[in-house]
Design an enzyme around this catalytic site. Structure first.
Site, PDB file in Angstrom:
ATOM      1  N   ASN A 216       0.833  -1.102  -0.051  1.00  0.00           N
ATOM      2  CA  ASN A 216      -0.100   0.246  -0.034  1.00  0.00           C
ATOM      3  C   ASN A 216       0.982   1.339  -0.077  1.00  0.00           C
ATOM      4  OD1 ASN A 216       0.805   0.738   2.848  1.00  0.00           O
ATOM      5  ND2 ASN A 216      -0.303  -1.134   3.187  1.00  0.00           N
ATOM      6  N   ASP A 284      -3.587  -6.351   5.038  1.00  0.00           N
ATOM      7  CA  ASP A 284      -4.743  -7.483   5.834  1.00  0.00           C
ATOM      8  C   ASP A 284      -4.742  -8.823   5.210  1.00  0.00           C
ATOM      9  OD1 ASP A 284      -6.056  -5.474   7.484  1.00  0.00           O
ATOM     10  OD2 ASP A 284      -7.129  -4.649   5.835  1.00  0.00           O
ATOM     11  N   LYS A 294       9.449 -16.518 -10.839  1.00  0.00           N
ATOM     12  CA  LYS A 294       8.921 -15.588 -11.367  1.00  0.00           C
ATOM     13  C   LYS A 294       7.626 -16.013 -12.218  1.00  0.00           C
ATOM     14  CE  LYS A 294       9.130 -11.416 -14.171  1.00  0.00           C
ATOM     15  NZ  LYS A 294       9.862 -11.007 -15.402  1.00  0.00           N
ATOM     16  N   PRO A 314      -1.732 -11.757  10.383  1.00  0.00           N
ATOM     17  CA  PRO A 314      -1.924 -11.749  11.658  1.00  0.00           C
ATOM     18  C   PRO A 314      -2.163 -10.385  12.164  1.00  0.00           C
ATOM     19  CG  PRO A 314       0.243 -12.177  11.202  1.00  0.00           C
ATOM     20  CD  PRO A 314      -0.433 -12.294   9.850  1.00  0.00           C
ATOM     21  N   ASP A 315      -3.131  -9.759  12.985  1.00  0.00           N
ATOM     22  CA  ASP A 315      -3.228  -8.595  13.352  1.00  0.00           C
ATOM     23  C   ASP A 315      -2.206  -8.473  14.606  1.00  0.00           C
ATOM     24  OD1 ASP A 315      -4.193  -6.289  14.775  1.00  0.00           O
ATOM     25  OD2 ASP A 315      -6.194  -6.245  13.696  1.00  0.00           O
ATOM     26  N   PHE A 334      -3.675   2.977  15.403  1.00  0.00           N
ATOM     27  CA  PHE A 334      -4.120   4.209  14.697  1.00  0.00           C
ATOM     28  C   PHE A 334      -5.340   3.478  13.785  1.00  0.00           C
ATOM     29  CE2 PHE A 334      -1.708   7.701  13.868  1.00  0.00           C
ATOM     30  CZ  PHE A 334      -0.483   7.926  15.060  1.00  0.00           C
ATOM     31  N   LYS A 348     -13.179   0.165  16.989  1.00  0.00           N
ATOM     32  CA  LYS A 348     -11.721  -0.516  16.618  1.00  0.00           C
ATOM     33  C   LYS A 348     -11.106  -0.565  17.967  1.00  0.00           C
ATOM     34  CE  LYS A 348     -10.529  -0.022  12.505  1.00  0.00           C
ATOM     35  NZ  LYS A 348      -9.985   0.548  11.464  1.00  0.00           N
ATOM     36  N   LYS A 352      -9.969  -4.187  19.211  1.00  0.00           N
ATOM     37  CA  LYS A 352      -8.604  -4.641  19.161  1.00  0.00           C
ATOM     38  C   LYS A 352      -7.923  -4.433  20.560  1.00  0.00           C
ATOM     39  CE  LYS A 352      -7.819  -3.875  14.436  1.00  0.00           C
ATOM     40  NZ  LYS A 352      -6.445  -3.754  13.353  1.00  0.00           N
TER      41      LYS A 352
HETATM   42  N1  CTP Z   1      -3.072  -3.363  12.362  1.00  0.00           N
HETATM   43  C1  CTP Z   1      -2.185  -4.343  12.762  1.00  0.00           C
HETATM   44  N2  CTP Z   1      -1.913  -5.584  12.250  1.00  0.00           N
HETATM   45  C2  CTP Z   1      -2.849  -5.907  11.102  1.00  0.00           C
HETATM   46  C3  CTP Z   1      -3.947  -4.867  10.631  1.00  0.00           C
HETATM   47  C4  CTP Z   1      -3.902  -3.716  11.565  1.00  0.00           C
HETATM   48  O1  CTP Z   1      -1.375  -4.347  13.753  1.00  0.00           O
HETATM   49  N3  CTP Z   1      -2.945  -6.830  10.572  1.00  0.00           N
HETATM   50  C5  CTP Z   1      -3.050  -2.177  13.080  1.00  0.00           C
HETATM   51  C6  CTP Z   1      -2.561  -0.703  12.262  1.00  0.00           C
HETATM   52  O2  CTP Z   1      -1.191  -0.798  12.627  1.00  0.00           O
HETATM   53  C7  CTP Z   1      -3.560   0.044  13.238  1.00  0.00           C
HETATM   54  C8  CTP Z   1      -4.677  -0.549  13.318  1.00  0.00           C
HETATM   55  O3  CTP Z   1      -4.450  -2.056  13.513  1.00  0.00           O
HETATM   56  O4  CTP Z   1      -2.945   0.394  14.289  1.00  0.00           O
HETATM   57  C9  CTP Z   1      -5.991  -0.229  12.561  1.00  0.00           C
HETATM   58  O5  CTP Z   1      -5.636  -0.694  11.132  1.00  0.00           O
HETATM   59  P1  CTP Z   1      -6.952  -0.391   9.884  1.00  0.00           P
HETATM   60  O6  CTP Z   1      -5.992  -1.186   8.874  1.00  0.00           O
HETATM   61  O7  CTP Z   1      -6.939   0.779   9.941  1.00  0.00           O
HETATM   62  O8  CTP Z   1      -7.901  -1.549  10.556  1.00  0.00           O
HETATM   63  P2  CTP Z   1      -8.245  -2.918  10.173  1.00  0.00           P
HETATM   64  O9  CTP Z   1      -8.052  -3.549  11.361  1.00  0.00           O
HETATM   65  O10 CTP Z   1      -7.575  -3.388   8.858  1.00  0.00           O
HETATM   66  O11 CTP Z   1      -9.765  -2.827  10.254  1.00  0.00           O
HETATM   67  P3  CTP Z   1     -10.634  -2.199   8.876  1.00  0.00           P
HETATM   68  O12 CTP Z   1      -9.902  -2.672   7.556  1.00  0.00           O
HETATM   69  O13 CTP Z   1     -11.748  -2.720   8.935  1.00  0.00           O
HETATM   70  O14 CTP Z   1     -10.475  -0.608   8.903  1.00  0.00           O
END
Ligand code: CTP
Length: 417
Positions: A216, A284, A294, A314-315, A334, A348, A352
């Site tokens: 991104n 995500d 390749k 993983p989140d 964030f 959120k 989280k």
């Molecule tokens: N984040 C993370 N790991 C992920 C996705 C997100 O640590 N796999 C953290 C980001 O660093 C940020 C927060 O989660 O602090 C919010 O991320 P965001 O992408 O805005 O939210 P999502 O969980 O992806 O939810 P959505 O896509 O529904 O907005």
């Protein structure tokens, strides 16, 4: 010490005691207060307590010859960066709106060539009265910034707008009028000394094959600025970052990674930490299988229309904030949103399980740009909305807020050393 200072005029109202908290909050952010207490103000706070907190002589009387000898009201009104009236009573605002000058506070307001901030606090009917509203309009027309009072139960038993805003919100307003970047830099004491802060920043890259990836537009600017500001505040900083074009800030331990899974692994390896700030724009999803060779368009074994199967990453934020052992004491996420920014940020935060969320509106030019417009959300709800500002200033302000959170502990640690 930062070279920013305010002249704080404390008016006569029950909310005057909150100005003492304001002086302390500002001092923590490196902003000095020199104070004038009006006659009415002295019914609620003593010049002695004001000067003890501000560390400076407190001024009360226009005709005090000593004051006139070493600092006249003209000089008093100009040797400052900002004049703040807090609480601003209906009477003080009426005087200022009409140019009256019969005491030190009103004379100073008339003589100053500096920006002026008024923070009203009064009974709900006094605030709503046509005369007060007319005065507020006149003052705003004269270039004075007048904050909106808070709404709620009042000391006099009535309910409605008229309460003094919280000292933190006033301090935020003052900081933004002073230019937030002044804050933090030049703090005498390092408020986060002895603390370990872990930051994630930048994008992640999820490989499709040896030369292609999903990613991104994250530039890393906000995360790098926060890492730098935390280091300046004395914290030991570990910055885990995806690929960006920025150099890591001075004094931070830098851990470069590419994928979300590597980012999680690096974060877990860096624990324990007192503070975790999750700024990274983590992808995500990742391609379920990354091709070893390749991928080819046509020739040989190439598939002309490959489909992409994705797996969830993983989140990292949720994983760290749910840890039973070694959960950082303060976990900050964030939330980048394009609509319903604050409502989604609150959801959120709960999902989280973090302590704070910095909610930013990315519908404009935030991604990759130099500016950010954020709101700070805590478990109690929206704490403050910050005006659009430079990402460096957002970082300074956030770190000042983090420092205030840890300050008691940091102070006792310094004392123990
Ligand atoms: N984040 C993370 N790991 C992920 C996705 C997100 O640590 N796999 C953290 C980001 O660093 C940020 C927060 O989660 O602090 C919010 O991320 P965001 O992408 O805005 O939210 P999502 O969980 O992806 O939810 P959505 O896509 O529904 O907005």
């Amino acid at each position: 010490m930062s070279d920013k200072s305010i002249l704080l005029i404390i008016g006569g109202g029950i909310a005057a005691y909150k100005s003492l908290e304001l002086i302390r909050t500002l001092a923590k952010r490196g902003i000095k207060s020199r104070c004038v207490v009006t006659k009415g103000g002295q019914e609620f706070v003593t010049p002695l307590s004001v000067s003890a907190l501000s560390g400076e002589k407190c001024f009360t009387d226009l005709f005090d010859l000593d004051d006139e000898a070493d600092m006249g009201h003209i000089q008093l009104s100009r040797s400052t960066d900002l004049v703040v009236v807090c609480p601003a009573t209906a009477d003080l605002m009426a005087k200022a709106a009409n140019g009256l000058a019969n005491d030190l506070a009103s004379t100073t307001l008339l003589a100053t060539d500096k920006p002026v901030l008024m923070v009203p606090a009064m009974n709900v009917r006094m605030w709503g009265h046509a005369a007060t509203q007319r005065n507020v309009e006149t003052l705003r027309g004269d270039g004075v910034t007048v904050m909106e009072p808070d709404e709620g139960a009042m000391a006099c038993g009535e309910f409605g707008p008229g309460r003094l805003p919280e000292p933190l919100a006033i301090a935020d307003q003052i900081e933004s009028m002073l230019g937030g970047s002044a804050i933090l830099y030049g703090l005498e004491r390092k408020p986060l000394a002895g603390r370990h802060a872990l930051i994630t920043a930048g994008p992640t890259r999820e490989p499709l094959d040896p030369v292609r990836f999903l990613s991104n537009h994250s530039s890393g600017k906000q995360g790098y600025a926060i890492a730098g500001a935390l280091a300046k505040a004395g914290a030991k900083v570990t910055l885990v970052s995806g690929p960006v074009s920025l150099a890591p800030p001075e004094g931070v331990e830098f851990v470069p990674i590419e994928t979300a899974r590597q980012m999680l692994e690096a974060c877990e390896a860096a624990l324990p930490a007192d503070i975790f700030v999750s700024v990274a724009a983590v992808a995500d999803w990742r391609p379920s299988r990354a091709a070893a060779k390749k991928m080819k368009l046509k020739e040989g074994d190439g598939d002309p229309h490959p489909t992409l199967e994705l797996s969830e990453n993983p989140d990292i934020l949720a994983t760290l904030s749910r840890k039973k052992k070694m959960r950082p004491e303060l976990v900050i996420g964030f939330a980048a949103e394009t609509h319903e920014v604050e409502a989604l940020a609150i959801a959120k935060l709960k999902r989280k399980r973090c302590d704070w969320i910095v909610a930013n509106d990315v519908s404009g030019d935030v991604m990759g740009g130099a500016y950010n417009e954020v709101a700070l959300v805590t478990r109690k709800g929206i704490e403050s909305r910050w005006p659009r500002m430079d990402k460096i200033e957002v970082a300074a302000r956030l770190v000042a807020r983090i420092a205030a959170e840890f300050d008691g502990d940091a102070a006792s640690q310094v004392a123990a050393e």
